[in-house]
Design a protein around this motif. Structure first.
Motif, short mmCIF file in Angstrom:
data_model
loop_
_atom_site.label_atom_id
_atom_site.label_comp_id
_atom_site.label_asym_id
_atom_site.label_seq_id
_atom_site.Cartn_x
_atom_site.Cartn_y
_atom_site.Cartn_z
N GLY A 108 0.82 -1.19 0.00
CA GLY A 108 0.00 0.00 0.00
C GLY A 108 0.86 1.25 0.00
O GLY A 108 2.08 1.17 0.09
N PRO A 109 0.24 2.43 -0.07
CA PRO A 109 0.99 3.70 -0.18
C PRO A 109 1.58 4.18 1.14
O PRO A 109 2.40 5.10 1.14
CB PRO A 109 -0.05 4.68 -0.70
N GLY A 110 1.18 3.60 2.25
CA GLY A 110 1.76 3.98 3.53
C GLY A 110 0.94 4.97 4.32
O GLY A 110 0.13 5.73 3.77
N THR A 111 1.14 4.94 5.64
CA THR A 111 0.56 5.91 6.57
C THR A 111 1.70 6.55 7.32
O THR A 111 2.51 5.86 7.94
CB THR A 111 -0.39 5.25 7.58
N ARG B 37 11.39 -1.11 -5.81
CA ARG B 37 11.65 0.30 -6.03
C ARG B 37 10.70 1.11 -5.15
O ARG B 37 9.52 0.77 -5.04
CB ARG B 37 11.40 0.64 -7.50
N GLN B 38 11.23 2.19 -4.53
CA GLN B 38 10.40 3.08 -3.72
C GLN B 38 10.65 4.52 -4.14
O GLN B 38 11.76 5.01 -4.02
CB GLN B 38 10.68 2.91 -2.23
N ASP B 39 9.61 5.17 -4.64
CA ASP B 39 9.69 6.58 -4.98
C ASP B 39 9.42 7.41 -3.72
O ASP B 39 8.70 6.95 -2.82
CB ASP B 39 8.70 6.93 -6.08
N PRO B 40 9.97 8.63 -3.65
CA PRO B 40 9.81 9.44 -2.43
C PRO B 40 8.36 9.59 -2.01
O PRO B 40 7.50 9.96 -2.81
CB PRO B 40 10.43 10.78 -2.83
N GLY B 43 4.73 4.04 -1.72
CA GLY B 43 4.94 2.67 -1.29
C GLY B 43 6.00 1.97 -2.13
O GLY B 43 6.71 2.61 -2.90
N LEU B 44 6.09 0.65 -1.98
CA LEU B 44 7.10 -0.14 -2.69
C LEU B 44 6.48 -0.82 -3.89
O LEU B 44 5.34 -1.32 -3.82
CB LEU B 44 7.67 -1.21 -1.76
N THR B 45 7.24 -0.89 -4.96
CA THR B 45 6.82 -1.59 -6.17
C THR B 45 7.79 -2.73 -6.42
O THR B 45 9.00 -2.51 -6.49
CB THR B 45 6.82 -0.65 -7.38
N SER B 46 7.27 -3.94 -6.55
CA SER B 46 8.12 -5.10 -6.85
C SER B 46 8.67 -4.99 -8.26
O SER B 46 7.93 -4.72 -9.20
CB SER B 46 7.33 -6.39 -6.70
#
Lengths: 116, 110
Positions: A108-111, B37-40, B43-46
């Protein structure tokens, strides 16, 4: 498909307050996870649920509780927030449990939580 | 206890360069290794997943290798682009959980 969704996106708490972070996935995945990410520490597993009705502790479970409400939803609760719990929290899901084969985790995008 | 290390912590390269990101681990008893990969602020992308029985996986300009005997994985990015700028994390699957490295922050300058 929305994938993995998390609410809220941002939250500020005072020390001692409680709150629940919500996570839902629409991919019919069996396993769900909660991580925290701190600068210089990478992601660390808090709790995970291999299937509906089961939960297990991860690397850093102290101060947290979880509920696997159904197959779609996995919530993380902070009963009495502390400044050390300031972090970014990520929920993830995967089709099968870790260690049972080659499976992807979807995040998910995070909290972003700040405890003052 | 499994420990995962990514070096360097940060890397800056000019556009067009080929580059290698490193991930090392202490215990070779793993089920798989994933690169994310994580953009600023995201979340994370596999990106790639390598099974323990495999030596490498490729996706477009990305190639990941795994050498369990030496406890190392590398992520090769060919012809880097500014859009590749992000933090790259490796994670080892085994024992019922993923263990993450701290990540390498990549900046590709135009």
């Amino acid at each position: 498909n929305a994938g993995v969704t998390q609410t809220p996106k941002f939250q500020v708490l005072k020390t001692g307050q409680s709150m629940t972070l919500q996570c839902a996935q629409d991919m019919n995945h069996n396993s769900m996870y909660w991580y925290r990410q701190d600068p210089g520490m990478g992601l660390r597993l808090i709790y995970y649920s291999a299937s509906e009705g089961t939960t297990d502790k991860g690397e850093v479970p102290n101060g947290y509780n979880v509920s696997r409400l159904n197959k779609r939803e996995f919530s993380l609760r902070l009963e009495s927030a502390a400044p050390s719990q300031t972090s970014v929290y990520f929920c993830a899901s995967s089709p099968a449990s870790l260690g049972t084969g080659s499976v992807w985790q979807y995040f998910g995008p995070g909290t972003r939580l700040t405890v003052t | 206890k499994q420990e995962v290390t990514q070096i360097p912590a940060a890397l800056s390269v000019p556009e067009g360069e080929n580059l290698v990101l490193n991930c090392s681990f202490t215990d070779s008893a793993i089920y798989n290794l994933q690169w994310f990969r994580q953009d600023p602020g995201k979340g994370l992308t596999s990106l790639l997943l390598i099974q323990s029985s495999q030596r490498e996986q490729t996706s477009g300009r990305l190639n990941a290798s795994l050498d369990k005997s030496s406890g190392r994985s590398t992520l090769y990015i060919a012809a880097s682009q500014p859009g590749d700028s992000a933090t790259y994390l490796c994670a080892l699957g085994g024992g019922g959980k993923l263990i993450f490295g701290q990540g390498t922050e990549l900046s590709v300058k135009p």
